[in-house]
Design a protein around this motif. Structure first.
Motif, short mmCIF file in Angstrom:
data_model
loop_
_atom_site.label_atom_id
_atom_site.label_comp_id
_atom_site.label_asym_id
_atom_site.label_seq_id
_atom_site.Cartn_x
_atom_site.Cartn_y
_atom_site.Cartn_z
N MET A 1 0.74 -1.32 0.29
CA MET A 1 0.02 0.09 -0.15
C MET A 1 0.91 1.51 -0.03
O MET A 1 1.77 1.35 0.91
CB MET A 1 -0.83 0.07 1.34
N ARG A 2 0.54 2.14 -0.94
CA ARG A 2 1.33 3.35 -1.27
C ARG A 2 0.87 4.63 -0.06
O ARG A 2 -0.30 4.52 0.13
CB ARG A 2 1.43 3.99 -2.67
N THR A 89 7.69 8.25 -5.33
CA THR A 89 7.80 7.12 -3.97
C THR A 89 9.38 7.07 -3.77
O THR A 89 10.00 6.65 -4.52
CB THR A 89 7.23 5.96 -4.13
N THR A 90 9.57 7.38 -2.65
CA THR A 90 11.29 7.31 -2.27
C THR A 90 10.98 5.94 -1.11
O THR A 90 10.02 5.78 -0.60
CB THR A 90 11.64 8.19 -1.50
N TYR A 91 11.88 5.19 -1.26
CA TYR A 91 12.04 3.73 -0.32
C TYR A 91 13.39 3.82 0.49
O TYR A 91 14.40 4.22 0.02
CB TYR A 91 12.19 2.64 -1.39
N GLN A 92 13.40 3.15 1.63
CA GLN A 92 14.32 2.99 2.52
C GLN A 92 15.07 1.70 1.75
O GLN A 92 16.31 1.73 1.87
CB GLN A 92 13.93 2.59 3.89
N SER A 93 14.59 1.02 1.03
CA SER A 93 15.08 -0.44 0.52
C SER A 93 15.53 -0.10 -0.88
O SER A 93 14.86 0.82 -1.90
CB SER A 93 14.17 -1.40 0.29
N GLU A 98 8.57 -2.96 -0.29
CA GLU A 98 7.68 -2.21 0.87
C GLU A 98 7.83 -2.77 2.14
O GLU A 98 6.80 -2.32 2.85
CB GLU A 98 6.37 -2.39 0.07
N THR A 99 8.70 -3.78 2.26
CA THR A 99 8.86 -4.04 3.78
C THR A 99 9.65 -3.02 4.73
O THR A 99 9.61 -3.15 5.96
CB THR A 99 9.71 -5.23 3.68
N GLY A 100 10.34 -2.28 3.95
CA GLY A 100 10.99 -1.03 4.65
C GLY A 100 10.21 0.19 4.69
O GLY A 100 8.93 0.11 4.07
N GLU A 101 10.61 1.41 5.00
CA GLU A 101 9.86 2.52 4.96
C GLU A 101 9.68 3.11 3.63
O GLU A 101 10.57 3.10 2.60
CB GLU A 101 10.51 3.72 5.84
N SER A 115 14.34 13.65 4.96
CA SER A 115 13.64 12.40 5.21
C SER A 115 13.38 11.48 6.57
O SER A 115 14.37 11.63 7.26
CB SER A 115 14.08 11.49 4.07
N PRO A 116 12.21 11.26 7.00
CA PRO A 116 12.47 10.08 8.11
C PRO A 116 13.17 8.85 7.98
O PRO A 116 13.34 8.25 8.87
CB PRO A 116 10.83 9.87 8.23
#
Length: 127
Positions: A1-2, A89-93, A98-101, A115-116
């Motif tokens: 989910m975005r 969309t920015t990703y921690q991964s 989508e398992t990360g932030e 960014s958080p």
């Protein structure tokens, strides 16, 4: 989910941080960070918060829409400006997992001074 961050939510989040700074002994009213230089149609990311450090710039002509774009190996971003005209969309991964932030930012002109999480990849979406 975005998750999508609206401009109003961004302003509210920034405003919520100001009372916290005062409560932690800030002596003078801190001015907001200067917006980083980022041209129309670009996604710009900076290595450090407040649009500082090395800047990387991406344009739609150089990326595939809705494909995961990893930042160069060993680099991360902590600030961004989205002026692509499309949601990003920015990703921690680094694999856009989508398992990360992850967060989605509107493309009409969004500046995020911090960014958080460490951004390692992004996706640009159709409008």
């Amino acid at each position: 989910m975005r998750k999508t961050v609206t401009a109003a939510a961004f302003v509210l989040a920034a405003a919520a941080l100001l009372p916290q700074a005062a409560a932690h002994g800030a002596h003078a009213a801190a001015s907001p960070p200067r917006l980083g230089a980022c041209g129309a149609g670009q996604l710009c990311v900076w290595a450090k918060p407040d649009f500082k450090g090395a800047r990387q710039t991406y344009e739609l002509t150089g990326i595939d829409i809705e494909s995961c774009v990893a930042l160069p190996a060993g680099t991360t971003a902590q600030a961004l400006a989205n002026r692509t005209g499309r949601p990003v969309t920015t990703y921690q991964s680094a694999e856009c997992a989508e398992t990360g932030e992850f967060e989605t930012y509107p493309g009409g002109g969004t500046w995020l001074p911090q960014s958080p999480y460490q951004v390692r990849a992004f996706k640009v979406w159709e409008s």
